[in-house]
Design a protein around this motif. Structure first.
Motif, PDB file in Angstrom:
ATOM      1  N   THR A 152       0.844  -1.205   0.000  1.00  0.00           N
ATOM      2  CA  THR A 152       0.000   0.000   0.000  1.00  0.00           C
ATOM      3  C   THR A 152       0.877   1.251   0.000  1.00  0.00           C
ATOM      4  O   THR A 152       0.493   2.278   0.540  1.00  0.00           O
ATOM      5  CB  THR A 152      -0.903   0.038   1.249  1.00  0.00           C
ATOM      6  OG1 THR A 152      -0.059  -0.014   2.409  1.00  0.00           O
ATOM      7  CG2 THR A 152      -1.880  -1.107   1.279  1.00  0.00           C
ATOM      8  N   GLU A 153       2.053   1.126  -0.608  1.00  0.00           N
ATOM      9  CA  GLU A 153       2.984   2.259  -0.582  1.00  0.00           C
ATOM     10  C   GLU A 153       2.397   3.491  -1.255  1.00  0.00           C
ATOM     11  O   GLU A 153       2.924   4.589  -1.136  1.00  0.00           O
ATOM     12  CB  GLU A 153       4.290   1.871  -1.286  1.00  0.00           C
ATOM     13  CG  GLU A 153       5.133   0.861  -0.515  1.00  0.00           C
ATOM     14  CD  GLU A 153       4.855  -0.580  -0.908  1.00  0.00           C
ATOM     15  OE1 GLU A 153       3.701  -0.876  -1.318  1.00  0.00           O
ATOM     16  OE2 GLU A 153       5.763  -1.414  -0.815  1.00  0.00           O
ATOM     17  N   ASP A 154       1.335   3.292  -1.998  1.00  0.00           N
ATOM     18  CA  ASP A 154       0.721   4.388  -2.738  1.00  0.00           C
ATOM     19  C   ASP A 154      -0.711   3.962  -3.012  1.00  0.00           C
ATOM     20  O   ASP A 154      -0.950   2.962  -3.669  1.00  0.00           O
ATOM     21  CB  ASP A 154       1.505   4.577  -4.049  1.00  0.00           C
ATOM     22  CG  ASP A 154       0.945   5.700  -4.902  1.00  0.00           C
ATOM     23  OD1 ASP A 154      -0.247   6.014  -4.764  1.00  0.00           O
ATOM     24  OD2 ASP A 154       1.719   6.259  -5.703  1.00  0.00           O
ATOM     25  N   THR A 155      -1.678   4.723  -2.487  1.00  0.00           N
ATOM     26  CA  THR A 155      -3.055   4.241  -2.613  1.00  0.00           C
ATOM     27  C   THR A 155      -3.626   4.441  -4.006  1.00  0.00           C
ATOM     28  O   THR A 155      -4.704   3.942  -4.278  1.00  0.00           O
ATOM     29  CB  THR A 155      -3.994   4.904  -1.581  1.00  0.00           C
ATOM     30  OG1 THR A 155      -3.859   6.314  -1.663  1.00  0.00           O
ATOM     31  CG2 THR A 155      -3.673   4.430  -0.189  1.00  0.00           C
ATOM     32  N   HIS A 156      -2.965   5.174  -4.888  1.00  0.00           N
ATOM     33  CA  HIS A 156      -3.511   5.171  -6.248  1.00  0.00           C
ATOM     34  C   HIS A 156      -2.837   4.110  -7.103  1.00  0.00           C
ATOM     35  O   HIS A 156      -3.012   4.050  -8.301  1.00  0.00           O
ATOM     36  CB  HIS A 156      -3.586   6.564  -6.871  1.00  0.00           C
ATOM     37  CG  HIS A 156      -2.358   7.090  -7.549  1.00  0.00           C
ATOM     38  ND1 HIS A 156      -1.120   7.137  -6.974  1.00  0.00           N
ATOM     39  CD2 HIS A 156      -2.218   7.636  -8.773  1.00  0.00           C
ATOM     40  CE1 HIS A 156      -0.272   7.690  -7.821  1.00  0.00           C
ATOM     41  NE2 HIS A 156      -0.903   7.989  -8.922  1.00  0.00           N
ATOM     42  N   HIS A 157      -2.068   3.251  -6.411  1.00  0.00           N
ATOM     43  CA  HIS A 157      -1.467   2.100  -7.089  1.00  0.00           C
ATOM     44  C   HIS A 157      -1.951   0.775  -6.517  1.00  0.00           C
ATOM     45  O   HIS A 157      -1.581  -0.281  -7.023  1.00  0.00           O
ATOM     46  CB  HIS A 157       0.056   2.135  -6.940  1.00  0.00           C
ATOM     47  CG  HIS A 157       0.717   3.227  -7.725  1.00  0.00           C
ATOM     48  ND1 HIS A 157       2.002   3.630  -7.475  1.00  0.00           N
ATOM     49  CD2 HIS A 157       0.283   3.980  -8.756  1.00  0.00           C
ATOM     50  CE1 HIS A 157       2.332   4.611  -8.308  1.00  0.00           C
ATOM     51  NE2 HIS A 157       1.303   4.835  -9.097  1.00  0.00           N
ATOM     52  N   ILE A 158      -2.693   0.808  -5.433  1.00  0.00           N
ATOM     53  CA  ILE A 158      -3.027  -0.454  -4.764  1.00  0.00           C
ATOM     54  C   ILE A 158      -3.907  -1.329  -5.646  1.00  0.00           C
ATOM     55  O   ILE A 158      -4.431  -0.881  -6.647  1.00  0.00           O
ATOM     56  CB  ILE A 158      -3.692  -0.234  -3.374  1.00  0.00           C
ATOM     57  CG1 ILE A 158      -4.935   0.633  -3.483  1.00  0.00           C
ATOM     58  CG2 ILE A 158      -2.693   0.354  -2.406  1.00  0.00           C
ATOM     59  CD1 ILE A 158      -5.621   0.860  -2.135  1.00  0.00           C
ATOM     60  N   TYR A 177       4.433   1.332  -7.566  1.00  0.00           N
ATOM     61  CA  TYR A 177       5.095   1.441  -6.263  1.00  0.00           C
ATOM     62  C   TYR A 177       4.754   0.301  -5.304  1.00  0.00           C
ATOM     63  O   TYR A 177       5.186   0.306  -4.150  1.00  0.00           O
ATOM     64  CB  TYR A 177       4.720   2.757  -5.582  1.00  0.00           C
ATOM     65  CG  TYR A 177       5.290   3.999  -6.240  1.00  0.00           C
ATOM     66  CD1 TYR A 177       6.317   3.899  -7.172  1.00  0.00           C
ATOM     67  CD2 TYR A 177       4.815   5.253  -5.918  1.00  0.00           C
ATOM     68  CE1 TYR A 177       6.830   5.023  -7.779  1.00  0.00           C
ATOM     69  CE2 TYR A 177       5.322   6.391  -6.521  1.00  0.00           C
ATOM     70  CZ  TYR A 177       6.334   6.267  -7.453  1.00  0.00           C
ATOM     71  OH  TYR A 177       6.844   7.396  -8.031  1.00  0.00           O
TER      72      TYR A 177
END
Lengths: 1082, 388
Positions: A152-158, A177
């Motif tokens: 979940t290092e980046d929530t627009h990548h999860i 990410y």
């Protein structure tokens, strides 16, 4: 008032900014839609029925499931996660949702939902959940964690984009990410970076379908089982997804396969158009969401060899409402198109703060697009239908109906389905129906070898390709899968060969590799070439030792062996190549390049000896000597024994060979060549200077000191460059007096050394640095992405510029934004953007033409708020785009290299800066490396007047928005080369596609043809133009038809000054099988 | 059972150095307990039975529990690597251990590593040693938990026979390292047996976690304390074990008293028994703290009824939910989403949110205050009345 205006501009809304007490009216938004002829858009649902929709998927009953999140992008401190899965229903079939129910709540940024198995599969940040409704009340009452450990290092990548495949597997994506570590009963599965997972709920098998792209919020599978992807942060449009392939932006991997539409804006999700409601001419086309520019775009997809070609075919919807954010798109049960509109003026992550109040958290719409005057499809009744009826639906003309008939069947008791399926299968004559039957068997994991064999030899190549892929996953259905693949790999259709080559990778054996290489016996294309390379590369550990031991021979086929050997760079492969060079001399082209790069990477002293002995081959000398020099510098290896043969090269007639030899003499530290080096250095040869520096010692020191006293400016510079390698401080002290002429190399020499920038900054007196020299120094630094504030300040001062205050107080920012709106001029701004001293195009492309160090600006203005643009220019180190990770590397030799990471493998790190496309750094030579901030230079604002800055920002803010700077679908040539003196220098069209021609000019443009055929050039005016194609004169008319073979072609133009400039479109002629495009890039 | 035997087997070894380990496992006031491991630990965030058990058992002590599980993790730190190397993942774990300074660590590794089979065994042992060294450097007492058996759930899920053979090798390595370092070792593979309670073969479900907590509790010597109350209406007498009783009012159709338990039932299946002799014939409802605990006929009450409901059980559920809420806050504290933007290489964009992170700590402390209150049993009215 001024402030309000600025904000309105920033939000770019056609209607007044929404006020808290008056929710924005969907009808107002709808009025901003410019809809393609023949289509109309109506509202299916909006808040309060649904808010912040992220993903939509239908179920077999025609209900629309929506994953929604108000927490996104970042949970508040102490906030209890309570995001929801909502079900929307149109119970009376009037095209409007009349019922909304919450299926599940208490979720934590659920970015995906796909109904199935009595409930739904849901992405819940770190987990894949299955939520089930066991008592039939429409609400989930059983929660199971199926998989956990997604990053979940980046929530627009999860985790996102859940889609069922035709074989009953669930596919889902993660983005760049994210680093996921998943425990399954088959072992742990790990993926760091973007990719598409394939999950089989019945067996809990989890595999990676393919890797890469930046933020791939798009995956669909076509009726024949082929996968396509779109990238919400990449610029390649539609991607053809091959099993196991790696696409751009993946952090590792030797080769990344590009998308089908380089130079496109970013797309969030797409759908394949299908069904009787839609007109014939759009069947099979893709609709993709250009969420940044508030558009929904159509792409026409056609077969091209083993793969596809994709062409933009106009907008379905284009809105001026900045909050229109189409993020998902699905065909519906009635044959209409459904679009999830996230409805938010602010997108993404970096542009504005997570807590910025402009982020909308309460609205959302689902739009419904229908074709005017065409009847809708009658909604099929699938849930509860008898098995025989469901099987018949597998022949429906609507993808939707077939898909959900399969879903319903595959969730039924196999005992109920299988007998009927067997009978139905026997009765089918249509190849696609047979394929559906085969997939049903795969879904139930029931072997159907006869049907599989039949489809492997189907008259329809698409069925053969799909069956080949299935064979890779179910090899145990048949006794000899490799035998069957021998036939497939020799298939007449390249796509079948492609699937066969990939299938062989799934059966790793010595024989499999030999069979795979047989695909080389028929014509290959870029798709096949890639998968052949990939298969040889991935199976290296299987076949290379066997090749070495003589067990793998590729049937003594030299072409097969060469291809495989050059695919795997390894000491063993090198050894084979070296033996070949010894016995037979140099091989051709690519195999040779691979051999040279292997020698550099891990050649032994013996290998280098052989190579040195073979270095006298005409035409190859400079390359071979360069490879030897790199091996010496990077790994400190040189050939054993006598090296005096180098003298022959030093005496060579060709200056290039001489320079390479002099450099090598230095790298090998051959003192015997000192006089030669000194002589050449004195004559101005930079390689000789570097050679002498490498030899070092008092003698070199004295020599360089002597040079710095020369009356000749160039000699003085070279002296300082040489000295810098030995005594940085002394050299820096002399640098100031050696800046006449072009001092770019001098600046580079200092800046590429550890401590060099500091030494130079300490020694230079701004009053004594010529302004032109300062300008060139800055340009080099900007190109190399170096941030050296002290040196920048000195060079700015030398140019009479003062370093501006960069941090703007909120009040000043508002004022500036207002001025951008009132005074900024986009036309003037484009001129600023194109200025050489700012070097914008060195790093940034617009529509695929320009540098690739930073993001393409094609739709920048449609997504980035004005304050973000201003900050990006004034304080660029605060901004960073995914996919553009910049790194600073210090080598063991004390060199400093900076750039954007292109890719990384076990052996090499590859960076890119504005000067060099690829900087290959062997891992062994790296002392330390770190991820740094942006490579965007921070001093650019200093080169502009305040008015110019306003113009530039205005221009950038218009990019991609409706108007003259909108993204055009026209296949226009944007990348040129213009003859200046004797050099062809890069030139780029304006956003409009026009290249200004202000003086008599010679121009070149490249076009790449991937399938031969007839093509058409369309010129804005042929008047006064001379045209050549590949050097041959062609009659210049406004429209020119050309017959072109596969490969690169050069269009040449000779033009007199013309007020209208030159605009040239290149496209396939109507009805031609040809596929090609104008070449973009730097 | 096997587990107990194994512990006994270990006893002579322990006896030599630390005889106190023969006494029940104890957590002292002020201890910091960390659960470190793979999915086994991470998914316990949803269940928390073991932490609940330990919390109720040491109800008068202030103990900090932290769940540091990470799905897919190994002794090498694979899952904690993020953008870095596996080595960075290990450093991350080591750094965290250094900052948290746990006094007791429950360590659960080996499931992922075991898929490598025999060829990965030596490497695993090396990684384990290095991890145990780190924990030794912060002077933590370590309780090593073995992986569970890979449950055979039938096809099409995989046949776990091979994997189980491999698991035993890795468990052997864990056992050997634990014994050599005189750490407690708990063999969940043996204790939970062939049917550990999973949905996918390798991860416990809700029931599985409950059983695991119970078995771990047993090995630690934290067996359920008996709770038994006997009321004789005729003699107007009451005898209690595990609880303090007062204010008995005993009539043949109604009994009431107040009970203050020694401790909450740590796990829901910890049975309690009430005997009431001398009731008039009929059916009677037992309520504790106003909440129905059991119903039975007068003769059944005379023989004693086991019950697992009522006030204290409600309270322990409430406690478990508070623990889950606290652990979720801690999860969002130490594994924040968008780490790339807030702490990582894009921190220049959203690094201004860094000050938000410490704001989780007072919220966690608030939850811990709630837990501290809930873990102490309160006097409960107990009534037995005719069923209506």
């Amino acid at each position: 008032m001024k402030i309000l205006l600025a904000l309105a501009f920033a939000l770019g809304q056609a209607q007044p900014a929404p006020q808290a007490d008056k929710p924005p009216d969907p009808e107002e938004e709808r009025k901003t839609f410019k809809v393609a002829d023949g289509f109309e858009v109506t509202l299916f649902a909006a808040d309060p029925l649904v808010a912040k929709p992220i993903q939509i998927n239908f179920d077999a009953r025609g209900r629309l499931w929506v994953a929604t999140s108000s927490i996104y992008p970042q949970i508040g401190v102490g906030e209890v996660p309570n995001d929801k899965i909502v079900i929307l229903e149109d119970t009376d079939g009037d095209g409007k949702a009349d019922k909304s129910s919450v299926f599940a709540d208490g979720l934590f940024i659920p970015t995906a939902v796909e109904p199935g198995h009595g409930g739904a599969y849901v992405a819940n940040s770190t987990e894949v959940l299955h939520l089930e409704d066991t008592d039939g009340d429409g609400k989930a009452d059983r929660r199971r964690v199926l998989l956990s450990g997604f990053g979940t290092e980046d929530t627009h990548h999860i985790l996102h984009t859940f889609r069922w495949g035709p074989e009953g597997d669930l596919y889902f994506n993660q983005s760049i990410y994210i680093h996921s570590n998943i425990e399954t009963p088959h072992g742990p599965r790990r993926l760091g970076g973007a990719g598409i997972w394939r999950f089989r709920p019945s067996t809990l098998e989890l595999e990676v379908l393919c890797k890469g792209m930046c933020n791939p919020w798009g995956h669909t599978i076509d009726p024949w089982g082929q996968s396509f992807g779109t990238d919400g942060a990449g610029g390649d449009g539609i991607h053809f997804l091959m099993p196991g392939a790696t696409y751009p932006h993946f952090p590792s991997g030797e080769r990344h396969f590009p998308g089908l539409n380089p130079g496109q804006p970013k797309y969030c999700a797409h759908e394949i158009l299908s069904g009787r409601h839609l007109p014939d001419e759009v069947q099979g086309h893709l609709l993709a969401n250009d969420f940044r520019a508030n558009r929904v775009v159509r792409f026409a997809l056609t077969d091209e060899g083993a793969g596809y070609s994709s062409k933009q075919a106009g907008d379905l919807i284009k809105s001026t409402d900045r909050a229109f954010r189409p993020v998902d798109i699905r065909m519906g049960p009635d044959g209409a198109i459904y679009i999830a509109d996230w409805y938010n003026p602010i997108i993404n992550h970096g542009e504005v703060g997570f807590r910025d109040p402009r982020r909308d958290r309460t609205h959302g719409r689902i739009w419904r697009v229908t074709a005017k005057g065409r009847p809708l499809v009658q909604r099929p009744k699938l849930a509860g239908a008898p098995v025989t009826e469901l099987l018949e639906q597998l022949k429906s003309p609507e993808d939707w109906t077939r898909h959900f008939a399969k879903r319903v069947l595959s969730e039924k008791d196999p005992k109920e389905v299988l007998p009927a399926l067997a009978a139905w299968t026997k009765a089918q004559t249509d190849e696609h129906a047979k394929l559906e039957a085969l997939w049903m068997h795969q879904a139930f994991d029931v072997a159907e070898p006869d049907l599989l064999r039949a489809l492997l030899r189907s008259p329809d190549f698409r069925a053969r390709a799909a069956a080949t892929r299935l064979l890779a996953r179910r090899p145990r259905w048949v006794p000899d899968p490799l035998g069957l693949l021998e036939t497939q790999v020799a298939d007449e259709h390249p796509r079948v060969r492609l699937e066969a080559v990939r299938a062989l990778r799934e059966m790793p054996s010595e024989r499999a590799v030999e069979i795979a290489m047989r695909a080389l016996d028929k014509p290959t294309d870029r798709f096949l070439d890639y998968v052949l390379w990939l298969t040889a590369y991935e199976l290296k550990s299987v076949w290379l030792p066997a090749f070495e031991a003589g067990r793998v021979t590729f049937g003594a086929n030299r072409k097969h062996a060469d291809f495989a050997l050059q695919a795997v760079k390894s000491p063993m492969a090198l050894k084979t190549q070296i033996e070949r060079i010894k016995a037979e001399g140099w091989m051709a082209d690519e195999a040779r390049a691979a051999a040279l790069s292997m020698v550099t990477a891990f050649g032994t002293a013996d290998d280098l000896r052989t190579l040195f002995a073979a270095s006298y081959e005409p035409g190859l000398q400079a390359k071979v000597l360069g490879a030897l020099a790199r091996a010496a510098r990077e790994r400190d290896v040189k050939p054993a024994g006598d090296l005096s043969g180098l003298r022959r090269h030093i005496g060579h007639a060709d200056a290039g060979v001489r320079s390479a030899a002099l450099g090598l003499a230095g790298a090998w530290k051959l003192d015997a060549f000192r006089p030669d080096l000194a002589k050449a250095a004195g004559a101005g040869d930079k390689a000789a200077v570097e050679g002498l520096a490498a030899l070092g010692g008092e003698e070199s020191l004295r020599f360089f000191r002597g040079m710095t006293a020369s009356a000749e400016p160039r000699a003085r510079q070279l002296g300082v460059i040489g000295l810098a390698a030995i005594d940085l401080k002394e050299a820096a002290g002399l640098a100031g007096g050696s800046l006449a002429g072009d001092p770019t190399e001098l600046f580079a020499a200092f800046l590429q050394k550890k401590g060099g920038a500091e030494a130079l900054a300490a020694a230079l007196d701004p009053k004594k640095v010529p302004p032109d020299a300062a300008k060139l120094g800055l340009r080099w630094m900007y190109g190399a992405g170096r941030q050296e504030p002290a040196l920048v300040a000195i060079l700015n001062a030398a140019m009479g510029l003062t370093t501006k205050g960069r941090e703007l107080a909120p009040e000043a920012m508002r004022e500036l934004m207002a001025q951008v709106a009132s005074k900024g001029d986009a036309v003037r701004g484009e001129q600023v953007f194109r200025r050489k001293d700012l070097s914008c195009l060195q790093c940034h492309a617009v529509g695929g033409a320009g540098g690739a160090v930073g993001p393409d600006f094609i739709s920048l203005g449609a997504s980035a708020p004005v304050d973000y643009l201003v900050e990006s220019i004034l304080t660029p180190d605060k901004k960073q785009k995914e996919g553009y990770v910049s790194m600073a590397v210090m080598t063991k030799a004390g060199d400093v290299v900076t750039g954007v990471r292109v890719r990384e493998s076990g052996e090499e790190l590859v960076l890119r800066d504005a000067i060099r496309d690829e900087i290959v750094i062997p891992k062994v030579s790296i002392e330390a490396s770190k991820i740094t901030g942006s490579v965007m230079p921070s001093g650019l604002a200093d080169l502009m007047t305040d008015a110019e800055l306003l113009d530039l920002v205005r221009f950038l803010s218009e990019l991609g928005r409706a108007g003259p700077y909108a993204v055009t679908a026209a296949p226009v040539v944007r990348r040129w080369r213009a003859l200046e003196g004797e050099a062809w220098v890069p030139a780029y069209s304006q956003v409009s596609g026009v290249l200004p021609v202000e003086k008599p000019t010679q121009l070149r443009a490249e076009v790449e043809v991937t399938t031969p055929g007839r093509f058409r050039l369309r010129l804005n005016s042929a008047k006064g133009l001379e045209l050549t194609v590949d050097g041959k004169p062609v009659d210049a008319k406004d429209e020119v038809e050309l017959e072109l073979a596969r490969g690169l072609h050069v269009l040449g133009f000779k033009a007199e000054p013309r007020a209208e400039g030159l605009r040239c479109e290149f496209e396939e002629a109507p009805g031609s099988p040809g596929r090609g495009r104008a070449v973009g890039g730097k | 059972m096997l587990g107990r035997l194994w512990l006994l087997g270990l006893a002579p070894l322990l006896l030599a150095s630390r005889p106190q380990d023969l006494r029940p496992f104890e957590l002292a006031d002020g201890e910091r307990v960390a659960f470190i491991g793979n999915t086994f630990v991470e998914r316990d965030l949803e269940h928390n039975h073991l932490e609940t058990l330990l919390t109720t058992r040491f109800k008068d002590r202030s103990i900090v529990f932290r769940n540091l599980g990470w799905s897919g993790d190994t002794v090498f730190g694979h899952a904690r690597a993020s953008f870095g190397s596996t080595e960075d993942g290990f450093k991350h774990l080591a750094r965290q251990a250094g900052e948290l300074k746990p006094t007791t660590v429950f360590l659960a590794y080996g499931m992922n590593e075991s898929f490598e089979g025999e060829r990965g065994l030596a490497e695993f042992s090396k990684g384990l040693e290095r991890l145990l060294d780190v924990l030794a450097s912060v002077r933590a007492r370590v309780v090593v938990l073995s992986p569970i058996r890979h449950e055979d759930l039938g096809r099409p899920l995989p046949d776990p026979a091979d994997h189980n053979r491999s698991l035993l090798l890795y468990i052997g390595a864990l056992k050997e390292a634990a014994s050599r370092r005189k750490h407690l070792f708990i063999d969940l593979y043996a204790l939970l047996g062939e049917k550990p309670g999973t949905d996918n073969g390798i991860h416990l479900n809700a029931e599985g976690y409950r059983r695991a907590a119970r078995e771990i509790g047993k090995v630690l010597g934290l067996e359920p304390r008996p709770w038994k109350v006997e009321v004789d209406i005729g003699r107007s007498s009451i005898e209690a074990q595990g609880t303090r009783v007062r204010d008995l009012a005993a009539a043949t159709t109604r009994v009431s008293f107040e009970a203050t338990d020694e401790m909450l039932p740590g796990l829901a299946e910890t049975g309690r028994t009430l005997y009431v002799r001398g009731l008039s014939p009929g059916r009677y409802v037992l309520k504790i703290g106003g909440s129905v605990a059991a119903t039975g006929g007068s003769d059944e009450w005379a023989r004693g009824i086991d019950f697992r409901k009522g006030g204290p059980f409600d309270r322990v559920e409430e406690l478990r939910r508070a623990i889950a809420a606290k652990n979720l806050l801690y999860f969002n504290y130490w594994r924040p989403q968008n780490e790339t933007y807030i702490f990582g290489f894009r921190k220049k964009e959203q690094g201004h949110l860094q000050p938000e992170t410490p704001l989780f700590l007072p919220l966690i402390a608030d939850k811990e205050a709630v837990i501290a209150k809930l873990r102490v049993p309160e006097p409960q009215p107990v009534t037995l009345e005719p069923e209506k």
